[in-house]
Design a protein around this motif. Sequence first.
Motif, PDB file in Angstrom:
ATOM      1  N   THR A   3      -1.075  -3.671  -5.040  1.00  0.00           N
ATOM      2  CA  THR A   3      -0.974  -4.712  -4.019  1.00  0.00           C
ATOM      3  C   THR A   3      -1.754  -4.323  -2.764  1.00  0.00           C
ATOM      4  O   THR A   3      -2.491  -5.145  -2.200  1.00  0.00           O
ATOM      5  N   ALA A   4      -1.619  -3.083  -2.331  1.00  0.00           N
ATOM      6  CA  ALA A   4      -2.341  -2.615  -1.138  1.00  0.00           C
ATOM      7  C   ALA A   4      -3.852  -2.697  -1.349  1.00  0.00           C
ATOM      8  O   ALA A   4      -4.586  -3.145  -0.462  1.00  0.00           O
ATOM      9  N   ASN A   5      -4.332  -2.278  -2.521  1.00  0.00           N
ATOM     10  CA  ASN A   5      -5.766  -2.341  -2.810  1.00  0.00           C
ATOM     11  C   ASN A   5      -6.258  -3.780  -2.886  1.00  0.00           C
ATOM     12  O   ASN A   5      -7.363  -4.099  -2.429  1.00  0.00           O
ATOM     13  N   LEU A   6      -5.444  -4.659  -3.442  1.00  0.00           N
ATOM     14  CA  LEU A   6      -5.814  -6.074  -3.515  1.00  0.00           C
ATOM     15  C   LEU A   6      -5.936  -6.659  -2.111  1.00  0.00           C
ATOM     16  O   LEU A   6      -6.869  -7.405  -1.821  1.00  0.00           O
ATOM     17  N   ILE A   7      -5.011  -6.321  -1.238  1.00  0.00           N
ATOM     18  CA  ILE A   7      -5.063  -6.804   0.146  1.00  0.00           C
ATOM     19  C   ILE A   7      -6.333  -6.325   0.841  1.00  0.00           C
ATOM     20  O   ILE A   7      -7.021  -7.102   1.505  1.00  0.00           O
ATOM     21  N   VAL A  46     -16.320  -2.627  -2.326  1.00  0.00           N
ATOM     22  CA  VAL A  46     -16.530  -2.229  -3.722  1.00  0.00           C
ATOM     23  C   VAL A  46     -15.473  -1.210  -4.138  1.00  0.00           C
ATOM     24  O   VAL A  46     -14.911  -1.294  -5.228  1.00  0.00           O
ATOM     25  N   GLN A  47     -15.169  -0.266  -3.250  1.00  0.00           N
ATOM     26  CA  GLN A  47     -14.159   0.735  -3.567  1.00  0.00           C
ATOM     27  C   GLN A  47     -12.791   0.087  -3.762  1.00  0.00           C
ATOM     28  O   GLN A  47     -12.068   0.419  -4.709  1.00  0.00           O
ATOM     29  N   ALA A  48     -12.426  -0.844  -2.900  1.00  0.00           N
ATOM     30  CA  ALA A  48     -11.135  -1.528  -3.046  1.00  0.00           C
ATOM     31  C   ALA A  48     -11.075  -2.298  -4.360  1.00  0.00           C
ATOM     32  O   ALA A  48     -10.069  -2.265  -5.071  1.00  0.00           O
ATOM     33  N   TYR A  49     -12.174  -2.979  -4.704  1.00  0.00           N
ATOM     34  CA  TYR A  49     -12.229  -3.713  -5.973  1.00  0.00           C
ATOM     35  C   TYR A  49     -12.064  -2.761  -7.157  1.00  0.00           C
ATOM     36  O   TYR A  49     -11.274  -3.008  -8.068  1.00  0.00           O
TER      37      TYR A  49
END
Length: 89
Positions: free
Chosen positions: A30-34, A58-61
Motif C-alpha cells: 500500500t505504501a509503495n502504491l501511494i 520507477v522504483q516505486a512501481y
Amino acid sequence: FLFNTLGAVQQLAELGTKDENGESKAAQLTANLIVFLRASMSEMRAEQITLEEEFAMVQAYLQVMQVRMAHRLRFSLDLPPQFAQHRIP
C-alpha cells in the motif's frame, strides 16, 4: 494495474503475510502504491521532470510489482549523481 494491485493488497491483508523482518506485506504494498500514484499524478502535469524524480517513480512501481511477483522480479537502479538533476520530457 491498479485493480490487480488492490487485489494483491486485499489478499496479503487477509493472509496476514509478513516479510522476513516481520512487517506487513500489505502495508508495504500500500505504501509503495501511494508513492507511485503520487509521483505519477504530479509528473503527468509537468512538461519536464528530473531523472531523479523519474527514477523515484520507477522504483516505486517496481517495488509494487516486486511484492506482487515475489522472487520472480529482481531489479537494480543506478542513477549517477551527475545526471540526477538532468531534466527530461
